[in-house]
Structures are given as structure tokens and as C-alpha cells.
Design a protein around this motif. Sequence first.
Motif, PDB file in Angstrom:
ATOM      1  N   MET A  39       8.898  -4.606   2.822  1.00 13.11           N
ATOM      2  CA  MET A  39       8.411  -5.332   4.002  1.00 13.11           C
ATOM      3  C   MET A  39       6.909  -5.196   4.199  1.00 13.11           C
ATOM      4  SD  MET A  39      10.167  -3.117   7.148  1.00 13.11           S
ATOM      5  CE  MET A  39      11.831  -3.248   6.534  1.00 13.11           C
ATOM      6  N   SER A  40       6.285  -4.269   3.448  1.00 14.05           N
ATOM      7  CA  SER A  40       4.821  -4.166   3.525  1.00 14.05           C
ATOM      8  C   SER A  40       4.159  -4.737   2.268  1.00 14.05           C
ATOM      9  CB  SER A  40       4.383  -2.725   3.774  1.00 14.05           C
ATOM     10  OG  SER A  40       4.853  -1.864   2.761  1.00 14.05           O
ATOM     11  N   SER A  41       4.928  -5.472   1.466  1.00 13.79           N
ATOM     12  CA  SER A  41       4.352  -6.189   0.326  1.00 13.79           C
ATOM     13  C   SER A  41       3.643  -7.450   0.824  1.00 13.79           C
ATOM     14  CB  SER A  41       5.466  -6.620  -0.642  1.00 13.79           C
ATOM     15  OG  SER A  41       6.120  -5.504  -1.175  1.00 13.79           O
ATOM     16  N   SER A  42       2.824  -8.031  -0.017  1.00 10.25           N
ATOM     17  CA  SER A  42       2.188  -9.315   0.306  1.00 10.25           C
ATOM     18  C   SER A  42       2.632 -10.364  -0.696  1.00 10.25           C
ATOM     19  CB  SER A  42       0.666  -9.196   0.245  1.00 10.25           C
ATOM     20  OG  SER A  42       0.209  -8.335   1.250  1.00 10.25           O
ATOM     21  N   ILE A  91       1.676  -6.938   8.232  1.00  7.33           N
ATOM     22  CA  ILE A  91       1.783  -5.885   7.217  1.00  7.33           C
ATOM     23  C   ILE A  91       1.599  -4.514   7.878  1.00  7.33           C
ATOM     24  CG2 ILE A  91       0.583  -4.826   5.240  1.00  7.33           C
ATOM     25  CD1 ILE A  91       2.172  -7.129   4.268  1.00  7.33           C
ATOM     26  N   GLY A 141       7.927   1.089   8.373  1.00  6.33           N
ATOM     27  CA  GLY A 141       8.374   1.676   7.111  1.00  6.33           C
ATOM     28  C   GLY A 141       8.223   3.193   7.129  1.00  6.33           C
ATOM     29  N   GLY A 164      10.828  -0.257   3.202  1.00  6.45           N
ATOM     30  CA  GLY A 164       9.487  -0.130   3.782  1.00  6.45           C
ATOM     31  C   GLY A 164       8.436  -0.697   2.841  1.00  6.45           C
ATOM     32  N   VAL A 165       8.605  -0.430   1.552  1.00  2.00           N
ATOM     33  CA  VAL A 165       7.692  -0.995   0.543  1.00  2.00           C
ATOM     34  C   VAL A 165       7.852  -2.513   0.504  1.00  2.00           C
ATOM     35  CG1 VAL A 165       7.317  -1.200  -1.961  1.00  2.00           C
ATOM     36  CG2 VAL A 165       7.427   1.062  -0.885  1.00  2.00           C
ATOM     37  N   PHE A 189      11.756  -9.384   3.396  1.00  7.38           N
ATOM     38  CA  PHE A 189      12.787  -8.870   4.299  1.00  7.38           C
ATOM     39  C   PHE A 189      14.142  -9.277   3.765  1.00  7.38           C
ATOM     40  CE2 PHE A 189       9.428  -8.192   7.230  1.00  7.38           C
ATOM     41  CZ  PHE A 189       9.871  -7.101   7.969  1.00  7.38           C
ATOM     42  N   TYR A 190      14.936  -8.315   3.352  1.00  5.64           N
ATOM     43  CA  TYR A 190      16.257  -8.652   2.829  1.00  5.64           C
ATOM     44  C   TYR A 190      17.339  -8.496   3.890  1.00  5.64           C
ATOM     45  CZ  TYR A 190      14.382  -8.981  -1.899  1.00  5.64           C
ATOM     46  OH  TYR A 190      13.691  -9.369  -3.017  1.00  5.64           O
ATOM     47  N   SER A 193       5.404 -10.321   2.542  1.00  3.17           N
ATOM     48  CA  SER A 193       6.387  -9.285   2.847  1.00  3.17           C
ATOM     49  C   SER A 193       7.803  -9.784   2.584  1.00  3.17           C
ATOM     50  CB  SER A 193       6.222  -8.798   4.279  1.00  3.17           C
ATOM     51  OG  SER A 193       6.641  -9.771   5.180  1.00  3.17           O
ATOM     52  N   PRO A 247       0.830  -1.216   0.000  1.00  2.89           N
ATOM     53  CA  PRO A 247       0.000   0.000   0.000  1.00  2.89           C
ATOM     54  C   PRO A 247       0.864   1.265   0.000  1.00  2.89           C
ATOM     55  CG  PRO A 247      -0.667  -1.517   1.764  1.00  2.89           C
ATOM     56  CD  PRO A 247       0.642  -2.022   1.224  1.00  2.89           C
TER      57      PRO A 247
END
Lengths: 325, 325
Positions: free
Chosen positions: A247-250, B237, B244, A244-245, A254-255, A252, A203
Motif C-alpha cells: 500500500m506504500s508502493s507507487s 503514500i 503500514g 504495508g509495502v 490495495f488487495y 499503491s 520506501p
Amino acid sequence: MEKFTATAVAHPNIAFIKYWGIKDHEITIPANGSISMNLAGLESKTTVEFLAEQQSDQLTLNGKNITEIGLERVSKILDFVRLAGKINFAAKVISENNFPTGSGIASSASGFAALALASSVAAGLNLETNSLSSLARLSSGSASRSIPGGFVEWIQGEDHKSSYSKSIAPPDHWKLADCIAIVNQKHKPIGSLAGHQLANTSPLQTARIQDTERRLDICRQAILNKDFIALAEIMEIDSNMMHGVMMSSSPSLFYWDPPTLEIMRSVAEWRNNGLPVAYTIDAGPNVHVICNQENMKTVSDQLKEIPGVINVLSATPGGPAKIIN
Amino acid sequence: MEKFTATAVAHPNIAFIKYWGIKDHEITIPANGSISMNLAGLESKTTVEFLAEQQSDQLTLNGKNITEIGLERVSKILDFVRLAGKINFAAKVISENNFPTGSGIASSASGFAALALASSVAAGLNLETNSLSSLARLSSGSASRSIPGGFVEWIQGEDHKSSYSKSIAPPDHWKLADCIAIVNQKHKPIGSLAGHQLANTSPLQTARIQDTERRLDICRQAILNKDFIALAEIMEIDSNMMHGVMMSSSPSLFYWDPPTLEIMRSVAEWRNNGLPVAYTIDAGPNVHVICNQENMKTVSDQLKEIPGVINVLSATPGGPAKIIN
């Protein structure tokens, strides 16, 4: 029997303003423009031979025969070159990186940039930098930034011709360095190509995209003015926005590894204490720490003391992709 | 000599959909609505005495005399109560938490909720839950969520009366547990009140706010349907979106420590392996791991094995703030 061959080298690059998300996957039109610095000392060397007797394109990468997706990305550039150069031959491509796989530096940028240059010259084409950059972009977005030299901006554009990278300052414009803290040598759980496709499930991605021009302007000006603090702040915010984008993906993404966070904190602390340093992190756990060349050894030594840091590579601003004999 | 006194207890709460950013600081109207669960077993106990002979408001928190900002936040609620109850007396407030400071659980939510209830009853007021929740909100946004019981939604609202929390399900509706992994007992470098004020400096905050209703709907439905996986996904999320925003603020806010990241990864892995768990993280490094009560011991034991975890507290869904004798 006719034979067309050329060898080119290109450097990888580190983005100060990141590219994340793809508008047109077919020809890699990015969701946003980006700015990067080429990394001297690190390079991919690629030889292309178009051969009449060759049955199909063949890729040898660091001594290993590559098929399927890796080869398809190579053929995408070769097809374009064959069409423009009116050549019907398949090609033998031999590519080598002077930096180890798993060193935390993606070899796709330097590899495809060298391929675009070598193949176009082998085919007798005399492409301008813009066109070469567009060509490299077809197979790897960030490869478009490894064609011109020094500090580079990738203009988002809207079609094949208008989406290319150009130099905004030569390598010797600013004596910066990139100290790359390696914390993990394993393969990424999710490669950046798959990651790009998740960008729009966050989002936050639209807001990140809408804010791009602002960040590009600040970064470009910081480079032109050699304003380290301005560069540091926008570079870190940009990297944090991308993560931030992610980790808030679906699902998520995390690198980061725990030492990644430790390095980010240390860098912030060092800068607070007067050392000009800034971090930026690609789709992986390793941390690129940007500093002035005069502080390269200090920064590198300090990074090596952080638990979890396996190794530190260093690079200064690199030149454009070029043909070698 | 007249004397008005009452004692109340209230639980802290853990937000599944976070509140971050404040629209109206004077009366704590949040930038977005939120959803939380009260935490049974953990509580603040607060006694309020309005006394004719008292010169000015006085606060004793865990045996320590508190002045300045801490006391001002208390007086804000007492002033409101004095006005409504037509009382001119100053008050003695004694508050205690049964969980240690630095346990990773903010005591402001439970403390101000207990204060709102105790002071209003001491002043002879008979406020409804909504009004009590609005009252508690004046001094701490999340305190509004510690007034009703169980699973609670804070309606953003637009003024004092319309911004309050209500129960969406009682404590026994769903046998969930919160296992709180403590990784750092130090005071936060930047408290959440200061952090809230930076929210709008993030280019991502507006997008986070605009997406709120969607997340609230998913979370509310997940609670009503006791759908753990739906709750897990939206909760993580939402937490990642808030962090984020925090890390892309200027200056950027990082509340995580390296073990925080290790726990987040472990939780994701455990869920992939079939254990229903999900994480959520407030403005601090400790991790709230939500699970079913039947898995509370397993989760707690597994958390304790992660390097960097100092202690694990556990709590089940708690009831509303209440008066005790």
C-alpha cells in the motif's frame, strides 16, 4: 514413433512468511526467503506428453486452450527439461485444478510444480527434490514451495541451483488447518507478477527484506516447536508488513476488500478470547485463517457468519508433488 | 488581589505528512518532521485565569471537570509559563471545542495550542510564534502545528527550542478543503499517545523515518506550487506508510474500519476519473478527503452516499491561534 508422457499432482501452498519482490526476474530469484504449508485436498493435475508430431507447445488449462504469456511460462520449464533430457519434441500439456478459479487460491504454485515434475519424468529425467523445486521456480516462485511436502522453506539463494525449497517438517508433524474465507471471486485488479515489480517503489521494502531472517527464524522455530501463538504473531506481522509495502508502493496496491478487514479484526478478537487462530493474506482479498484441525469446523462456521464471506474452503497440511498413473 | 487572564482560540489541523513515533517523550521531540493544514471553522476556545486564591490547577473541558493525566498535560504548559512569567498562582482553565468529541478530529492539537497562547498572554509573556509552538508541543506534538496559520511545517529539531512549527503558506494561498468522513464515533481502542510508543516495535519504522526528508520536500513543493496531483500522491503514500508501520507493530495497531477502506477505494476511483481528491487517515477510522474548495459539495455529497459514512464535516485552511476578547 516415440512418445514420452507422465502425469503429476501438486498442492497449492499458503505462505506464513511471504515472498514479495523479485531480485532476478529471468529465473525468479526472490528478494527474500519464505515459509509455507502445502494444502491437502486442493490440487493441480498436469499431464505432459512430448510428441514427435507436435508442432509447438500447447497448453489446455481447465479445458481451455491457453496461448501467449501463460503458454510462455509453460515453455520456459519445458525448454529446460528438453535441454537436460536431450529431447527435441514439443509438448501437449493438459492441466486441471480441483478448486475453482477465483476461489482465492492461486493455481500457479500447484500448476507449475505439477508441470515441473510431470515434464521431467516424461523426459526420462530423474531429478532430486531440490532440482525439481528450482525447476518449478523458473515459472512461478511459489511453485518451488509446492514440490516438497508439508511445511516448507524456500531458501532465497543466489542462482538457479541455490534457490530452492525444502521440507522443514512433514505434513503430519502438526495438525494445522487453513480455513480460507472467500470474500471476492473476481479477478485481481493487479496480478501478483505485476505487483512484485512494484515492491521496490515502496520506501518500506528494503526494511522488510532486511528483517527477513528474523521472521524466518521465529516462524521455523514456531513450526518445529508447534508453538501456535508464536506462529500466529509472526505470521500476522509478516502479512501486515507485506501489505504495508504494497500500500506504500507507487502506485499503491490495495488487495483488501472491506470484509477482509472485518475478518482480520474478528480473528484477532477470537484469539484474544482463547481460540488459537491467525490470519494471513496473499495478493488478494481472501483471508487464510490458520487454526488447529480440532477447531476447523468452529472457525469455518464462525467465518461464514461474517457479512461478506461468500464461502469457506478448508485444507490440512499436504504432501509433496507426486507422479500418478 | 491580582488576576491574570486571557482567552485564545486555535484550530485543529490535518497532517499531510504524518508524525508517528517520539524521540523524546519528556518534551515531545518527534521521530520525524511533519506538514499539516489548519482547519478553519473548527476550533477550541480556551480561557486561562491565574488566580491568587486558586489552590491547584483546574481544568474544565466541554463543561466537565478533568483530573489526572488530562490535567497533568495542562499543568505541564502552565508550569513552563509560570516559570517564565515568574507567577506562583495556580490556574483555572476552561476549554471548549465547537466540534463534538468523537467527531474524528483530535481536540488535543487545537486545545493545547489555545492553552499555550492563552496562558502565556495571561502571564504577561509576549512569546514569538516559534516559542509558542514549542510550548504547545510540550503537551501535544500536533498542537505545535496549530500555533502558526495556514499550511504548516513542524521542524523536528533536537531540543525544546529547535522543535517548532512554522507557516509555509498562508490560509488563502491555496483554496483546498478537507471533507472529513465520519464512520465511527466511538473512542479509539488505543489512543495515539500509546500508539506512538509502539512505533519502534515495527520493523518498518526506521525505513519510514529515514525516508522523511524526501516526503517532506515533495509535499512542501506541492503546496508551494499548488500541485494537487503531487500532493495527493505523497499524502496517500505517507498515510499508508504510517498505517503500514502501525499494523506491523507488536501488538499490531489497526485503526481502520471496513468503511474506511471503502472510502479509500472510492477516493482513488474518483481521482482516476478526473476529480482531484486524496485521502489521509490519522490514528482513527475516519477519513480526511482533501479536495479543491470548488468541489467541496460534490465530494461531501459523494462521501455521504458510501455505506457506513455517518456524517461529513468540511473545513477550509485555517489561520493561526489567536487571542480573543
